[in-house]
Design a protein around this motif. Structure first.
Motif, PDB file in Angstrom:
ATOM      1  N   ASN A 201       0.829  -1.210   0.000  1.00  0.00           N
ATOM      2  CA  ASN A 201       0.000   0.000   0.000  1.00  0.00           C
ATOM      3  C   ASN A 201       0.863   1.260   0.000  1.00  0.00           C
ATOM      4  O   ASN A 201       0.580   2.222  -0.724  1.00  0.00           O
ATOM      5  CB  ASN A 201      -0.940   0.002   1.207  1.00  0.00           C
ATOM      6  N   CYS A 202       1.905   1.260   0.832  1.00  0.00           N
ATOM      7  CA  CYS A 202       2.813   2.421   0.887  1.00  0.00           C
ATOM      8  C   CYS A 202       3.490   2.645  -0.459  1.00  0.00           C
ATOM      9  O   CYS A 202       3.527   3.769  -0.984  1.00  0.00           O
ATOM     10  CB  CYS A 202       3.875   2.216   1.970  1.00  0.00           C
ATOM     11  N   HIS A 203       4.035   1.573  -1.041  1.00  0.00           N
ATOM     12  CA  HIS A 203       4.765   1.721  -2.302  1.00  0.00           C
ATOM     13  C   HIS A 203       3.831   2.060  -3.456  1.00  0.00           C
ATOM     14  O   HIS A 203       4.218   2.793  -4.376  1.00  0.00           O
ATOM     15  CB  HIS A 203       5.567   0.448  -2.596  1.00  0.00           C
ATOM     16  N   LYS A 204       2.598   1.550  -3.405  1.00  0.00           N
ATOM     17  CA  LYS A 204       1.628   1.900  -4.454  1.00  0.00           C
ATOM     18  C   LYS A 204       1.309   3.391  -4.394  1.00  0.00           C
ATOM     19  O   LYS A 204       1.193   4.054  -5.441  1.00  0.00           O
ATOM     20  CB  LYS A 204       0.347   1.079  -4.261  1.00  0.00           C
ATOM     21  N   GLN A 205       1.170   3.941  -3.193  1.00  0.00           N
ATOM     22  CA  GLN A 205       0.946   5.382  -3.053  1.00  0.00           C
ATOM     23  C   GLN A 205       2.120   6.164  -3.631  1.00  0.00           C
ATOM     24  O   GLN A 205       1.928   7.193  -4.292  1.00  0.00           O
ATOM     25  CB  GLN A 205       0.741   5.754  -1.587  1.00  0.00           C
ATOM     26  N   CYS A 206       3.335   5.681  -3.375  1.00  0.00           N
ATOM     27  CA  CYS A 206       4.530   6.346  -3.906  1.00  0.00           C
ATOM     28  C   CYS A 206       4.517   6.350  -5.431  1.00  0.00           C
ATOM     29  O   CYS A 206       4.802   7.378  -6.062  1.00  0.00           O
ATOM     30  CB  CYS A 206       5.798   5.634  -3.418  1.00  0.00           C
ATOM     31  N   VAL A 207       4.210   5.203  -6.018  1.00  0.00           N
ATOM     32  CA  VAL A 207       4.154   5.103  -7.480  1.00  0.00           C
ATOM     33  C   VAL A 207       3.113   6.069  -8.036  1.00  0.00           C
ATOM     34  O   VAL A 207       3.365   6.795  -9.013  1.00  0.00           O
ATOM     35  CB  VAL A 207       3.835   3.655  -7.921  1.00  0.00           C
ATOM     36  N   ASP A 208       1.944   6.115  -7.410  1.00  0.00           N
ATOM     37  CA  ASP A 208       0.862   6.986  -7.893  1.00  0.00           C
ATOM     38  C   ASP A 208       1.258   8.463  -7.828  1.00  0.00           C
ATOM     39  O   ASP A 208       1.016   9.228  -8.774  1.00  0.00           O
ATOM     40  CB  ASP A 208      -0.408   6.751  -7.080  1.00  0.00           C
ATOM     41  N   ILE A 209       1.873   8.864  -6.711  1.00  0.00           N
ATOM     42  CA  ILE A 209       2.294  10.269  -6.567  1.00  0.00           C
ATOM     43  C   ILE A 209       3.373  10.612  -7.587  1.00  0.00           C
ATOM     44  O   ILE A 209       3.336  11.665  -8.239  1.00  0.00           O
ATOM     45  CB  ILE A 209       2.803  10.541  -5.137  1.00  0.00           C
ATOM     46  N   ALA A 210       4.355   9.711  -7.741  1.00  0.00           N
ATOM     47  CA  ALA A 210       5.458   9.961  -8.666  1.00  0.00           C
ATOM     48  C   ALA A 210       4.961  10.063 -10.106  1.00  0.00           C
ATOM     49  O   ALA A 210       5.420  10.914 -10.880  1.00  0.00           O
ATOM     50  CB  ALA A 210       6.505   8.849  -8.545  1.00  0.00           C
ATOM     51  N   ARG A 211       4.008   9.208 -10.468  1.00  0.00           N
ATOM     52  CA  ARG A 211       3.455   9.278 -11.826  1.00  0.00           C
ATOM     53  C   ARG A 211       2.656  10.555 -12.030  1.00  0.00           C
ATOM     54  O   ARG A 211       2.767  11.214 -13.073  1.00  0.00           O
ATOM     55  CB  ARG A 211       2.573   8.059 -12.082  1.00  0.00           C
ATOM     56  N   GLU A 212       1.844  10.902 -11.031  1.00  0.00           N
ATOM     57  CA  GLU A 212       1.014  12.105 -11.140  1.00  0.00           C
ATOM     58  C   GLU A 212       1.867  13.348 -11.311  1.00  0.00           C
ATOM     59  O   GLU A 212       1.558  14.230 -12.123  1.00  0.00           O
ATOM     60  CB  GLU A 212       0.139  12.239  -9.896  1.00  0.00           C
ATOM     61  N   LYS A 213       2.972  13.404 -10.552  1.00  0.00           N
ATOM     62  CA  LYS A 213       3.827  14.590 -10.589  1.00  0.00           C
ATOM     63  C   LYS A 213       4.962  14.470 -11.597  1.00  0.00           C
ATOM     64  O   LYS A 213       5.806  15.357 -11.694  1.00  0.00           O
ATOM     65  CB  LYS A 213       4.384  14.856  -9.181  1.00  0.00           C
ATOM     66  N   GLU A 214       5.000  13.341 -12.334  1.00  0.00           N
ATOM     67  CA  GLU A 214       6.033  13.093 -13.347  1.00  0.00           C
ATOM     68  C   GLU A 214       7.434  13.197 -12.755  1.00  0.00           C
ATOM     69  O   GLU A 214       8.337  13.797 -13.341  1.00  0.00           O
ATOM     70  CB  GLU A 214       5.886  14.054 -14.526  1.00  0.00           C
ATOM     71  N   ILE A 215       7.614  12.582 -11.575  1.00  0.00           N
ATOM     72  CA  ILE A 215       8.919  12.583 -10.920  1.00  0.00           C
ATOM     73  C   ILE A 215       9.583  11.238 -11.233  1.00  0.00           C
ATOM     74  O   ILE A 215       9.400  10.250 -10.529  1.00  0.00           O
ATOM     75  CB  ILE A 215       8.789  12.796  -9.395  1.00  0.00           C
ATOM     76  N   HIS A 216      10.341  11.193 -12.322  1.00  0.00           N
ATOM     77  CA  HIS A 216      10.888   9.925 -12.809  1.00  0.00           C
ATOM     78  C   HIS A 216      11.826   9.262 -11.800  1.00  0.00           C
ATOM     79  O   HIS A 216      11.818   8.041 -11.647  1.00  0.00           O
ATOM     80  CB  HIS A 216      11.632  10.154 -14.130  1.00  0.00           C
ATOM     81  N   TYR A 217      12.649  10.088 -11.148  1.00  0.00           N
ATOM     82  CA  TYR A 217      13.615   9.529 -10.204  1.00  0.00           C
ATOM     83  C   TYR A 217      12.911   8.766  -9.078  1.00  0.00           C
ATOM     84  O   TYR A 217      13.268   7.635  -8.752  1.00  0.00           O
ATOM     85  CB  TYR A 217      14.476  10.655  -9.624  1.00  0.00           C
ATOM     86  N   LEU A 218      11.881   9.371  -8.504  1.00  0.00           N
ATOM     87  CA  LEU A 218      11.152   8.718  -7.417  1.00  0.00           C
ATOM     88  C   LEU A 218      10.302   7.561  -7.926  1.00  0.00           C
ATOM     89  O   LEU A 218      10.103   6.571  -7.221  1.00  0.00           O
ATOM     90  CB  LEU A 218      10.272   9.739  -6.696  1.00  0.00           C
ATOM     91  N   ALA A 219       9.814   7.663  -9.153  1.00  0.00           N
ATOM     92  CA  ALA A 219       9.033   6.565  -9.724  1.00  0.00           C
ATOM     93  C   ALA A 219       9.877   5.306  -9.846  1.00  0.00           C
ATOM     94  O   ALA A 219       9.409   4.198  -9.550  1.00  0.00           O
ATOM     95  CB  ALA A 219       8.487   6.963 -11.091  1.00  0.00           C
ATOM     96  N   GLY A 220      11.134   5.456 -10.269  1.00  0.00           N
ATOM     97  CA  GLY A 220      12.012   4.294 -10.399  1.00  0.00           C
ATOM     98  C   GLY A 220      12.195   3.567  -9.090  1.00  0.00           C
ATOM     99  O   GLY A 220      12.087   2.329  -9.017  1.00  0.00           O
ATOM    100  N   ASN A 221      12.443   4.310  -8.039  1.00  0.00           N
ATOM    101  CA  ASN A 221      12.630   3.713  -6.710  1.00  0.00           C
ATOM    102  C   ASN A 221      11.355   3.037  -6.232  1.00  0.00           C
ATOM    103  O   ASN A 221      11.371   1.896  -5.757  1.00  0.00           O
ATOM    104  CB  ASN A 221      13.044   4.807  -5.720  1.00  0.00           C
ATOM    105  N   ALA A 222      10.216   3.736  -6.356  1.00  0.00           N
ATOM    106  CA  ALA A 222       8.953   3.191  -5.877  1.00  0.00           C
ATOM    107  C   ALA A 222       8.566   1.928  -6.639  1.00  0.00           C
ATOM    108  O   ALA A 222       8.038   0.969  -6.053  1.00  0.00           O
ATOM    109  CB  ALA A 222       7.850   4.245  -6.016  1.00  0.00           C
TER     110      ALA A 222
END
Length: 518
Positions: A288-309
């Motif tokens: 659940n935590c990591h899914k939230q991270c992926v969703d936020i990173a995709r929404e904000k187009e933060i590629h660096y954080l998306a890779g980690n999540a």
């Protein structure tokens, strides 16, 4: 069009548009999508010669209008606009840095683009811009700007897994900030210095940095920096194997950020909290935590954080037996990491893909993937990744019956734990070492290693690792005393696997049924 208007100065947009239309009609410039125009090469050279013929005052005024426009525009610009203008921005910073009258624009534009480069990658352009801005700051004697640019450049080096360069830059930034008495800049530098130490497997050094950051944040009265420091103390605590201490720190940090309404910062906390839950065997909470991270990173187009999540989510899904989703997320992480040049996430994605292959019985493919991930992790001194991959290699080779090779990898994984202060994977390494000793018939050593592993997982609250250790404990007991004696260990392991929702439940249920039937 907006750039042309800025350069022209007092002329109206309509006048500029008509002038550009005439140039297009004469084939002197070519229109491009998004109201953009491009010179032909020869025309560009001619225009440059004509500009140099202008009076110095005219050129200076034109430069200031252009640089002022960019500095103002980037503050509220969209990511797409920044992507389109990136080459021009690098060029104008380089030009501004060469003149004492405009060098302040070089540092201001560069620092205003810090978050853009952190989220989008484009490391080569970011480093080029930082190099020019750093020269400009030193030419102007602006130490506050120098500290800021050094920290930004260090962050880009960190994202490229160039940890020694990152340490050098953050250390210099810290020293400059301390010399001018700027606690916020100093806190920023020591924060990122702590993150580098964490990635190098030096969690105690990381904690010292983040405790220093915490003191500076409190001195400056910054709740944002205080919450950030607390979060990363939690990251280091987890690396030391202190799971619940890590959860407590992440929870405290998350509470502060939520009160501040800072969603951008919560992604870092959710990532750490997800890893702590994963280590504790709370896989659903971790997912659940990591899914939230992926969703936020995709929404904000933060590629660096998306890779980690994506890497973390893939690993959690793998441990939940959701192999297709794990493989899909690992592949996406691999694509993103290669796009932005983040080799640490690339290694993580390769490892998770290899683990999925191993769990599905494709051992040769898994060994190939692990080997590539190991080479990459060692090349960038990613010690946690190295240890985790070595454990995976040991399991794969052991399942192939290559016990001697497997034993070597298991010992190497344990050595990696002991060479650093990291302890979070010590129990899994000991469990795998015990399994290899069992395979060679050395029950005495197997017993010693598994008892040590069980002690660690119980102390650390590592439930998934505890269940796996209990499974091996049962196998060792079975070899020494028979199946009936092993049943209590397997029953306890099955309870934990079932509670967690791990795929090992199916295999162990069959083992128990067979043991009870016998």
């Amino acid at each position: 069009m907006p750039v042309a208007c800025a350069i022209a100065g007092d002329d109206s947009e309509a006048d500029i548009r008509r002038a550009l239309d005439r140039l297009v009609a004469a084939n002197l410039v070519a229109p491009r999508p998004g109201e953009r125009f491009q010179f032909h090469d020869l025309i560009r050279d001619y225009a440059a010669d004509q500009a140099r013929a202008e009076t110095t005052d005219d050129l200076t005024a034109c430069d200031h209008r252009l640089l002022g426009f960019y500095l103002s525009a980037i503050k509220d610009a969209s990511v797409r606009w920044l992507d389109d203008e990136r080459a021009n921005l690098v060029a104008v910073v380089g030009s501004a840095a060469s003149d004492t009258g405009t060098c302040h624009y070089a540092t201001e534009i560069t620092l205003a683009l810090r978050q853009y480069f952190m989220s989008r990658g484009h490391a080569a352009d970011g480093l080029a811009m930082c190099e020019a801005a750093l020269a400009a700051a030193r030419r102007a004697g602006d130490q506050r700007a120098e500290a800021g640019v050094l920290t930004m450049s260090g962050l880009i080096s960190y994202n490229l897994s160039d940890y020694q360069q990152a340490i050098a830059k953050h250390t210099r930034a810290r020293d400059v900030a301390k010399a001018i008495g700027d606690p916020l800049a100093e806190a920023d530098a020591v924060h990122h210095l702590g993150r580098v130490h964490a990635q190098l497997g030096q969690p105690r050094d990381a904690i010292r940095c983040h405790e220093s950051e915490l003191a500076l944040a409190e001195q400056a009265g910054s709740e944002v920096l205080r919450a950030r420091a607390i979060n990363y103390i939690g990251v280091a605590e987890l690396s030391l194997g202190h799971v619940e201490e890590a959860v407590a720190k992440h929870t405290e940090s998350l509470s502060i950020f939520e009160k501040l309404g800072d969603q951008g910062a919560t992604i870092y906390v959710l990532n750490g909290l997800g890893l702590a839950h994963w280590t504790a065997g709370r896989l659903t909470e971790a997912a659940n935590c990591h899914k939230q991270c992926v969703d936020i990173a995709r929404e904000k187009e933060i590629h660096y954080l998306a890779g980690n999540a994506l890497v973390c989510l893939a690993e959690t899904y793998c441990d939940l037996g959701r192999y297709l989703e794990a493989k899909s997320h690992a592949y996406e992480a691999l694509v993103v990491s290669r796009q932005i040049g983040e080799r640490r996430y690339e290694a993580g994605a390769l490892e998770i893909t290899a683990t999925v292959q191993r769990r599905l019985g494709r051992l040769a493919e898994s060994i190939e993937g692990y080997t590539a991930a190991l080479a990459l992790s060692r090349a960038i001194s990613f010690r946690y990744g190295e240890a985790s991959i070595l454990i995976g290699l040991s399991i794969a080779h052991r399942h192939l019956g290559e016990t001697t090779t497997a034993m070597g990898f298991a010992r190497a994984a344990l050595d990696a734990m002991y060479e650093t202060s990291m302890r979070v994977l010590e129990a899994p390494a000991l469990t795998e070492l015990a399994a290899n000793c069992l395979a060679t018939g050395d029950l005495s050593q197997a017993d010693r290693h598994i008892e040590h592993a069980l002690k660690l997982v119980v102390q650390g609250g590592q439930r998934l690792f505890e269940a796996r250790a209990l499974h091996v404990r049962g196998l060792i007991t079975q070899a020494a005393q028979g199946s009936a004696a092993a049943v209590p260990h397997w029953q306890r392991a099955l309870e934990i696997f079932t509670e967690i929702g791990a795929p090992e439940t199916t295999e162990l249920s069959r083992v128990l049924k067979s043991a009870v039937t016998c």
